[in-house]
Design an enzyme around this catalytic site. Structure first.
Site, PDB file in Angstrom:
ATOM      1  N   ASP A 309       0.849  -1.185   0.000  1.00 24.57           N
ATOM      2  CA  ASP A 309       0.000   0.000   0.000  1.00 24.57           C
ATOM      3  C   ASP A 309       0.894   1.248   0.000  1.00 24.57           C
ATOM      4  O   ASP A 309       1.909   1.288   0.690  1.00 24.57           O
ATOM      5  CB  ASP A 309      -0.882  -0.043   1.266  1.00 24.57           C
ATOM      6  N   GLU A 346       1.787  -0.331  -4.855  1.00 21.10           N
ATOM      7  CA  GLU A 346       0.786   0.623  -5.322  1.00 21.10           C
ATOM      8  C   GLU A 346       1.559   1.916  -5.575  1.00 21.10           C
ATOM      9  O   GLU A 346       1.976   2.585  -4.645  1.00 21.10           O
ATOM     10  CB  GLU A 346      -0.293   0.874  -4.269  1.00 21.10           C
TER      11      GLU A 346
HETATM   12  C1  ARE Z   1     -11.599   7.694   3.120  1.00 19.07           C
HETATM   13  C2  ARE Z   1     -12.713   8.215   2.233  1.00 19.07           C
HETATM   14  C3  ARE Z   1     -12.198   9.284   1.270  1.00 19.07           C
HETATM   15  C4  ARE Z   1     -11.611  10.412   2.101  1.00 19.07           C
HETATM   16  C5  ARE Z   1     -10.544   9.847   3.054  1.00 19.07           C
HETATM   17  C6  ARE Z   1      -9.974  10.914   3.984  1.00 19.07           C
HETATM   18  O1  ARE Z   1     -13.246   7.135   1.494  1.00 19.07           O
HETATM   19  O2  ARE Z   1     -13.235   9.775   0.454  1.00 19.07           O
HETATM   20  O3  ARE Z   1     -11.012  11.363   1.249  1.00 19.07           O
HETATM   21  O4  ARE Z   1     -11.080   8.772   3.844  1.00 19.07           O
HETATM   22  O5  ARE Z   1     -10.723  11.039   5.125  1.00 19.07           O
HETATM   23  C7  ARE Z   1      -8.159   3.732   2.713  1.00 19.07           C
HETATM   24  C8  ARE Z   1      -9.603   3.500   2.328  1.00 19.07           C
HETATM   25  C9  ARE Z   1     -10.240   4.789   1.843  1.00 19.07           C
HETATM   26  C10 ARE Z   1     -10.072   5.889   2.887  1.00 19.07           C
HETATM   27  C11 ARE Z   1      -8.574   6.049   3.190  1.00 19.07           C
HETATM   28  C12 ARE Z   1      -8.331   7.048   4.307  1.00 19.07           C
HETATM   29  O6  ARE Z   1      -9.671   2.510   1.329  1.00 19.07           O
HETATM   30  O7  ARE Z   1     -11.625   4.562   1.639  1.00 19.07           O
HETATM   31  O8  ARE Z   1     -10.575   7.089   2.355  1.00 19.07           O
HETATM   32  O9  ARE Z   1      -8.046   4.784   3.656  1.00 19.07           O
HETATM   33  O10 ARE Z   1      -9.014   6.671   5.448  1.00 19.07           O
HETATM   34  C13 ARE Z   1      -3.943   8.339  -3.273  1.00 19.07           C
HETATM   35  C14 ARE Z   1      -2.731   7.596  -2.732  1.00 19.07           C
HETATM   36  C15 ARE Z   1      -2.962   6.112  -2.763  1.00 19.07           C
HETATM   37  C16 ARE Z   1      -4.220   5.729  -1.982  1.00 19.07           C
HETATM   38  C17 ARE Z   1      -5.361   6.535  -2.587  1.00 19.07           C
HETATM   39  C18 ARE Z   1      -6.635   6.303  -1.789  1.00 19.07           C
HETATM   40  O11 ARE Z   1      -1.582   7.929  -3.487  1.00 19.07           O
HETATM   41  O12 ARE Z   1      -1.851   5.462  -2.178  1.00 19.07           O
HETATM   42  O13 ARE Z   1      -5.098   7.938  -2.563  1.00 19.07           O
HETATM   43  N1  ARE Z   1      -4.487   4.281  -2.022  1.00 19.07           N
HETATM   44  C19 ARE Z   1      -4.218   3.362  -0.884  1.00 19.07           C
HETATM   45  C20 ARE Z   1      -5.275   2.266  -0.818  1.00 19.07           C
HETATM   46  C21 ARE Z   1      -6.554   2.870  -0.326  1.00 19.07           C
HETATM   47  C22 ARE Z   1      -6.355   3.206   1.152  1.00 19.07           C
HETATM   48  C23 ARE Z   1      -5.059   3.864   1.402  1.00 19.07           C
HETATM   49  C24 ARE Z   1      -4.097   3.995   0.427  1.00 19.07           C
HETATM   50  C25 ARE Z   1      -4.732   4.226   2.789  1.00 19.07           C
HETATM   51  O14 ARE Z   1      -5.389   1.594  -2.033  1.00 19.07           O
HETATM   52  O15 ARE Z   1      -7.674   2.038  -0.460  1.00 19.07           O
HETATM   53  O16 ARE Z   1      -7.436   4.086   1.563  1.00 19.07           O
HETATM   54  O17 ARE Z   1      -4.270   3.027   3.417  1.00 19.07           O
HETATM   55  C26 ARE Z   1      -5.394  10.177  -8.023  1.00 19.07           C
HETATM   56  C27 ARE Z   1      -4.639  10.974  -6.965  1.00 19.07           C
HETATM   57  C28 ARE Z   1      -3.871  10.041  -6.036  1.00 19.07           C
HETATM   58  C29 ARE Z   1      -4.793   9.004  -5.456  1.00 19.07           C
HETATM   59  C30 ARE Z   1      -5.447   8.248  -6.639  1.00 19.07           C
HETATM   60  C31 ARE Z   1      -6.375   7.159  -6.170  1.00 19.07           C
HETATM   61  O18 ARE Z   1      -4.510   9.599  -8.938  1.00 19.07           O
HETATM   62  O19 ARE Z   1      -3.743  11.838  -7.593  1.00 19.07           O
HETATM   63  O20 ARE Z   1      -3.310  10.779  -4.964  1.00 19.07           O
HETATM   64  O21 ARE Z   1      -4.055   8.058  -4.665  1.00 19.07           O
HETATM   65  O22 ARE Z   1      -6.157   9.162  -7.445  1.00 19.07           O
HETATM   66  O23 ARE Z   1      -7.472   7.675  -5.466  1.00 19.07           O
END
Ligand code: ARE
Length: 579
Positions: A309, A346
């Site tokens: 992640d 990721e």
């Molecule tokens: C939750 C809510 C969101 C809210 C957030 C903040 O659903 O709407 O904005 O809370 O309060 C996990 C959960 C999410 C949760 C998050 C925080 O699955 O539901 O969000 O935790 O509690 C970026 C990162 C990338 C990340 C994505 C989500 O670079 O690494 O954002 N992905 C991983 C996982 C997620 C996980 C986490 C990280 C945290 O795969 O599932 O979230 O452990 C564009 C942007 C990028 C963004 C990408 C994807 O390209 O430029 O910055 O990636 O979209 O969304």
């Protein structure tokens, strides 16, 4: 000219330091040179003629080999021919063992978000109000109700690992060769990215008993298991973080970064996700290097790999040495338990520098695959803004990424069109099933390890309107298990293509080459051990003149002028195989 990650071109694919590797370029040229970098110095080697082309034997003295061929006055690097020696686009090959695990090359994965896939034991499902999350009671939802953005991670549908085990026949029938599960360790939210206990499978998912049963079921079917490794941050209920908060003298204090005023570093500032500090020895030992370290422990327990992640943030941002050092150490720790462990990251942004730094076996292929294809077919970028791109531009992006990736890593990229973080592809396409089939057509005929996000194969859409841009949580709807609710057209198509990919090494392991196709379509060749297939993906009707060929999806012969819309996979029957 052809040279790629192919045993006909590189023998052995992963040689040992101190050994020798044979590089062959399939070419009509009669003579040439191999130009490579050795300790930063340019070295030239004569190529000798052998059956099918020219070859050189290179001593393996460094873990990375960067090279190009010099043929008839031009240099040939990973992107094709150029007048001068390419600075960046040389072939890039990571040489020393253990390299990318062979089983991961080209394998089809199926991604499951456990709370939403299948409920095997309703008695294990969380009950409304059983605990509170972010100060509010959790909610038990009925399987058929759509996700509610107001409730987000507080709502639980009750899917579990017993349910996944029950579904293995379904997945086997689809042809999946492995599973990628989003987090399964004990956590208070339904996405489980806020880990409370890395040593316990969440009891609501069935605990260790269900995990062991699932590992057994997968092994019997020859399927692999990749877990989600959340090692950038923990959850705020993780015991080490509790200790650090409550006791300023706790050894766990250094494992996090506390700021003045009771603040602490966290993933995107989200307080439930306190960021780990890899300057701490304790963090290293607990997660990576210790004998009971989390990374090692679950590989020992039967997992075959990890998806890391937010890989680019672990141990600090950017491509600085801290980050690369941690990623490499995680991969090595997993390999110490199982030399064939597959560890991919990721990487939401630029993947190439990380992968060239020998950190990981691959990455989620958003930037170089999912994003350009969805922009092209869906007409909106990753934020929902309108965009217009052409097939030619999309091809250039796909090809540039492919050509820049290390040989081998190219074939192990976790290649996708959907995941739990981005809107579902059918939703991005505004319900256009033919375009969804086209996307699957490209996904399943492209190099890499394709990942199918649960439900996309049955045409699962999101419940929100097409103009209300939203991924999470609307992309995490439940899987409907009544076959009459499946789009059988999409499912049948995916199933046929998965099978074709498993039957034909050209599709699962072969190199990629451009093909001169009609405007408005993607056209490419896949080649392995001297055999070649052609792929044409056309969202609008196109005309194309073909040599005699067998179309492999529908299994019929075609020849001459063809009018076509959709995806074609062709085996040229004359004259096509030695281009
Ligand atoms: C939750 C809510 C969101 C809210 C957030 C903040 O659903 O709407 O904005 O809370 O309060 C996990 C959960 C999410 C949760 C998050 C925080 O699955 O539901 O969000 O935790 O509690 C970026 C990162 C990338 C990340 C994505 C989500 O670079 O690494 O954002 N992905 C991983 C996982 C997620 C996980 C986490 C990280 C945290 O795969 O599932 O979230 O452990 C564009 C942007 C990028 C963004 C990408 C994807 O390209 O430029 O910055 O990636 O979209 O969304």
């Amino acid at each position: 000219n052809y040279h790629d990650y192919d045993p006909d071109c590189i023998d052995p694919l992963v040689p040992e330091l101190g050994g020798e590797v044979r590089l062959l370029v399939r070419t009509a040229a009669r003579e040439g040179q191999l130009v490579y970098l050795h300790h930063g110095e340019l070295v030239r080697l004569e190529l000798t003629a052998v059956a099918g082309g020219l070859e050189a034997r290179v001593p393996v003295v460094e873990p990375v080999l960067r090279y190009a061929f010099f043929l008839e006055g031009r240099f040939f690097g990973s992107r094709g021919g150029e007048g001068s020696l390419p600075r960046y686009d040389r072939f890039f090959h990571l040489l020393t063992a253990p390299g990318v695990p062979d089983w991961a090359v080209g394998r089809v994965f199926y991604q499951i978000f456990p709370d939403r896939f299948r409920n095997g034991r309703p008695e294990l499902s969380p009950r409304s109000g059983e605990w509170s999350y972010q100060g509010r009671p959790i909610v038990a939802k009925s399987w058929d109700a759509p996700p509610d953005p107001q409730q987000g991670a507080r709502e639980f549908y009750g899917g579990d690992l017993w349910g996944v085990l029950e579904a293995l026949d379904y997945l086997d029938d689809l042809g999946a060769g492995g599973l990628y599960l989003t987090p399964i360790f004990k956590s208070p939210s339904s996405h489980r990215y806020d880990t409370e206990d890395y040593h316990r499978i969440d009891p609501h998912l069935g605990g260790r008993e269900a995990f062991d049963a699932l590992v057994g079921g997968l092994r019997r079917r020859g399927m692999k298991l990749v877990l989600d490794g959340v090692f950038n941050h923990t959850g705020d209920r993780f015991f080490g973080f509790r200790e650090a908060l409550e006791n300023p003298h706790s050894p766990w204090r250094e494992a996090f970064t506390f700021l003045p005023g009771g603040q602490y570093a966290a993933f995107f500032g989200v307080p439930t996700l306190p960021k780990l500090n890899y300057a701490s020895e304790l963090v290293w030992r607990y997660f990576v290097t210790g004998p009971g370290a989390v990374v090692r422990r679950w590989i020992r327990a039967g997992a075959d790999g990890w998806r890391l992640d937010v890989a680019q943030q672990i141990g600090e941002g950017g491509t600085d040495r801290g980050n690369a050092r941690v990623l490499r150490a995680i991969k090595e720790a997993a390999r110490a338990e199982d030399p064939a462990a597959y560890v991919f990251g990721e990487l939401a942004f630029d993947t190439v520098p990380y992968l060239r730094a020998r950190t990981l076996d691959g990455a989620m292929h958003y930037a170089g695959f999912a994003n350009p294809l969805l922009e092209w077919l869906g007409g909106r970028d990753g934020y929902g803004h309108p965009v217009r791109t052409s097939a030619a531009e999309v091809w250039r992006t796909l090809w540039d990424h492919y050509a820049a990736l290390p040989l081998g890593v190219r074939q192990a990229m976790y290649t996708l069109i959907g995941s739990h973080d981005v809107p579902r592809p059918l939703w991005r396409l505004r319900g256009d099933v033919e375009k969804l089939k086209l996307l699957f057509g490209v996904l399943l005929t492209f190099p890499g390890a394709p990942g199918l996000y649960y439900g996309d194969e049955i045409g699962l859409d999101q419940a929100n309107p097409y103009d209300e841009w939203r991924g999470d949580p609307m992309n995490r709807g439940t899987f409907p298990w009544e076959p009459e609710r499946w789009n059988q057209d999409v499912r049948g198509w995916v199933r046929r293509l998965v099978r074709l990919r498993r039957e034909r090494a050209e599709l699962s392991r072969g190199g990629l080459l451009p093909l001169a196709g009609p405007a408005g379509a993607l056209a490419y060749r896949r080649r392995y051990r001297g055999r070649e297939l052609w792929v044409l993906a056309a969202p609008e009707p196109v005309r194309w003149r073909l040599p005699r060929a067998r179309e492999l999806v529908a299994d019929r012969e075609v020849e001459g002028e063809l009018e076509w819309q959709g995806t074609l996979v062709l085996e040229p029957l004359e004259g096509g195989g030695d281009a």
